[in-house]
Design a protein around this motif. Structure first.
Motif, mmCIF file in Angstrom:
data_model
loop_
_atom_site.group_PDB
_atom_site.id
_atom_site.type_symbol
_atom_site.label_atom_id
_atom_site.label_comp_id
_atom_site.label_asym_id
_atom_site.label_seq_id
_atom_site.Cartn_x
_atom_site.Cartn_y
_atom_site.Cartn_z
ATOM 1 N N ASP A 119 0.822 -1.212 0.000
ATOM 2 C CA ASP A 119 0.000 0.000 0.000
ATOM 3 C C ASP A 119 0.859 1.266 0.000
ATOM 4 O OD1 ASP A 119 1.020 -0.120 2.550
ATOM 5 O OD2 ASP A 119 -0.910 0.148 3.571
ATOM 6 N N HIS A 120 2.139 1.105 -0.325
ATOM 7 C CA HIS A 120 3.102 2.209 -0.441
ATOM 8 C C HIS A 120 3.494 2.810 0.913
ATOM 9 C CE1 HIS A 120 2.677 2.241 -4.841
ATOM 10 N NE2 HIS A 120 1.390 2.101 -4.635
ATOM 11 N N THR A 121 3.224 2.107 1.992
ATOM 12 C CA THR A 121 3.694 2.538 3.300
ATOM 13 C C THR A 121 4.992 1.808 3.639
ATOM 14 O OG1 THR A 121 2.413 0.836 4.458
ATOM 15 C CG2 THR A 121 1.343 2.985 4.090
ATOM 16 N N VAL A 122 5.672 2.268 4.677
ATOM 17 C CA VAL A 122 6.926 1.652 5.120
ATOM 18 C C VAL A 122 6.854 1.409 6.621
ATOM 19 C CG1 VAL A 122 9.409 2.015 5.451
ATOM 20 C CG2 VAL A 122 8.325 2.653 3.288
ATOM 21 N N THR A 123 7.234 0.212 7.033
ATOM 22 C CA THR A 123 7.309 -0.131 8.446
ATOM 23 C C THR A 123 8.768 -0.082 8.881
ATOM 24 O OG1 THR A 123 5.402 -1.608 8.211
ATOM 25 C CG2 THR A 123 6.763 -1.871 10.183
ATOM 26 N N THR A 124 9.045 0.692 9.905
ATOM 27 C CA THR A 124 10.414 0.806 10.411
ATOM 28 C C THR A 124 10.752 -0.398 11.286
ATOM 29 O OG1 THR A 124 9.537 2.218 12.185
ATOM 30 C CG2 THR A 124 10.552 3.310 10.294
ATOM 31 N N CYS A 170 5.481 6.133 -2.012
ATOM 32 C CA CYS A 170 6.754 5.417 -1.956
ATOM 33 C C CYS A 170 6.623 4.161 -2.806
ATOM 34 C CB CYS A 170 7.114 5.056 -0.517
ATOM 35 S SG CYS A 170 8.589 4.022 -0.384
ATOM 36 N N ASP A 171 7.404 4.084 -3.883
ATOM 37 C CA ASP A 171 7.328 2.946 -4.797
ATOM 38 C C ASP A 171 8.361 1.864 -4.513
ATOM 39 O OD1 ASP A 171 5.143 3.879 -6.164
ATOM 40 O OD2 ASP A 171 6.288 4.792 -7.790
ATOM 41 N N VAL A 196 12.148 5.510 -3.023
ATOM 42 C CA VAL A 196 11.781 6.024 -4.338
ATOM 43 C C VAL A 196 10.423 6.690 -4.162
ATOM 44 C CG1 VAL A 196 11.203 5.454 -6.719
ATOM 45 C CG2 VAL A 196 12.996 4.169 -5.526
ATOM 46 N N ILE A 197 10.353 7.984 -4.430
ATOM 47 C CA ILE A 197 9.126 8.748 -4.202
ATOM 48 C C ILE A 197 8.550 9.215 -5.534
ATOM 49 C CG2 ILE A 197 8.127 10.836 -3.204
ATOM 50 C CD1 ILE A 197 8.750 8.831 -1.079
ATOM 51 N N ARG A 198 7.277 8.908 -5.741
ATOM 52 C CA ARG A 198 6.583 9.312 -6.963
ATOM 53 C C ARG A 198 5.536 10.373 -6.633
ATOM 54 N NH1 ARG A 198 1.881 6.764 -8.695
ATOM 55 N NH2 ARG A 198 2.482 4.983 -7.397
#
Length: 289
Positions: A69-74, A250-251, A266-268
């Motif tokens: 879903d274009h999220t990032v988990t730290t 974030c792709d 990578v940011i779109r």
């Protein structure tokens, strides 16, 4: 060996080498009595050694996780440590009191930053990039932009990034293709892809404020035609509450040796909404703040 913060060295530098109390007549220094500074350094040493350092190996081994879903988990523990960072007021240490900061001298903030970076560089890049965004808006933003964004950036409740590099040109920013199209309401539509964006997406702050270099239609070629824009992940309302999702995605994640705990993205920008910071075609100079 676990990280041992050089608390005594920092105290010696500030007290005996720089003689910080000699500058009590300068803005910010009036509140930097040496006993206050000593307490700050002692607590900085405790926080960096006990909270940040143990997460350094965790972050590097586990890394960040990109989700469909274009999220990032730290990495495990980062979100909780970031909450402690904000609760402790560390991002606000050297920020302007007009925007909720503590207004202490930059040199005091540097002591904390040095210990933080030594204990866990990947983690420290998140507030570090946020402070960069704060500084650029402070130096070049309108008063309305400062009032809306700086209190949240100074506190660390919102994160910040710098969107410079693009896939086709690396560090040659004169070749950037990200475009900005002016809208009737004074905003711009930003379209393009950026790479190597540190802290570009994560789960630790309620909003992320991207500072984006783009070229307005009709602008000169090369670096003389680059402008700077504020592009928030969530569009804030007049009271500063995050609202609708901006089409900033974030792709994927990039590989950077030794800082896997930092989300290098990578940011779109898909016609995302942005606002010009400072003057047209003067964005590069302002970004270098």
């Amino acid at each position: 060996m676990s990280y041992q913060p050089p608390v005594r060295d920092h105290a010696f530098l500030l007290r005996d080498v720089l003689e910080i109390e000699k500058y009590a007549n300068l803005p910010g220094f009036e509140d930097a009595a040496i006993d206050v500074v000593d307490q700050i350094i002692q607590e900085a040493g405790r926080f960096t050694a006990e909270v940040l350092a143990p997460l350094n190996a965790v972050g590097d081994k586990q890394g960040c996780t990109w989700n469909p879903d274009h999220t990032v988990t730290t990495p495990k523990g980062f979100k909780e440590a970031y909450a402690q960072l904000v609760a402790g007021g560390w991002p606000a240490l050297g920020a302007d009191t007009a925007y909720g900061g503590q207004g202490l001298p930059h040199v005091v903030n540097l002591s904390f930053s040095e210990m933080s970076s030594s204990a866990n560089m990947a983690f420290s890049m998140y507030p570090g990039l946020t402070h960069g965004a704060y500084s650029a808006i402070l130096n070049g933003g309108s008063q309305a932009q400062k009032d809306l964004y700086l209190p949240h950036l100074a506190s660390g409740n919102w994160g910040g990034t710098m969107n410079l590099t693009e896939p086709h040109c690396g560090t040659d920013l004169g070749l950037l293709r990200t475009k900005a199209v002016a809208q009737a309401d004074g905003s711009y539509r930003i379209s393009g892809t950026k790479i190597w964006i540190s802290g570009g997406e994560h789960d630790m702050a309620e909003n992320i404020v991207h500072l984006v270099l783009a070229r307005i239609e009709g602008a000169p070629e090369g670096v003389r035609g680059i402008s700077l824009f504020i592009v928030p992940k969530f569009l804030p309302d007049a009271e500063g509450k995050p609202g609708a999702r901006n089409p900033v995605f974030c792709d994927g994640l990039e590989e950077k040796m030794g800082i896997h705990g930092n989300a290098t993205c990578v940011i779109r920008h898909e016609e995302s909404t942005g606002w010009l910071v400072g003057e047209e075609n003067r964005g590069l100079a302002l970004m270098f703040v």
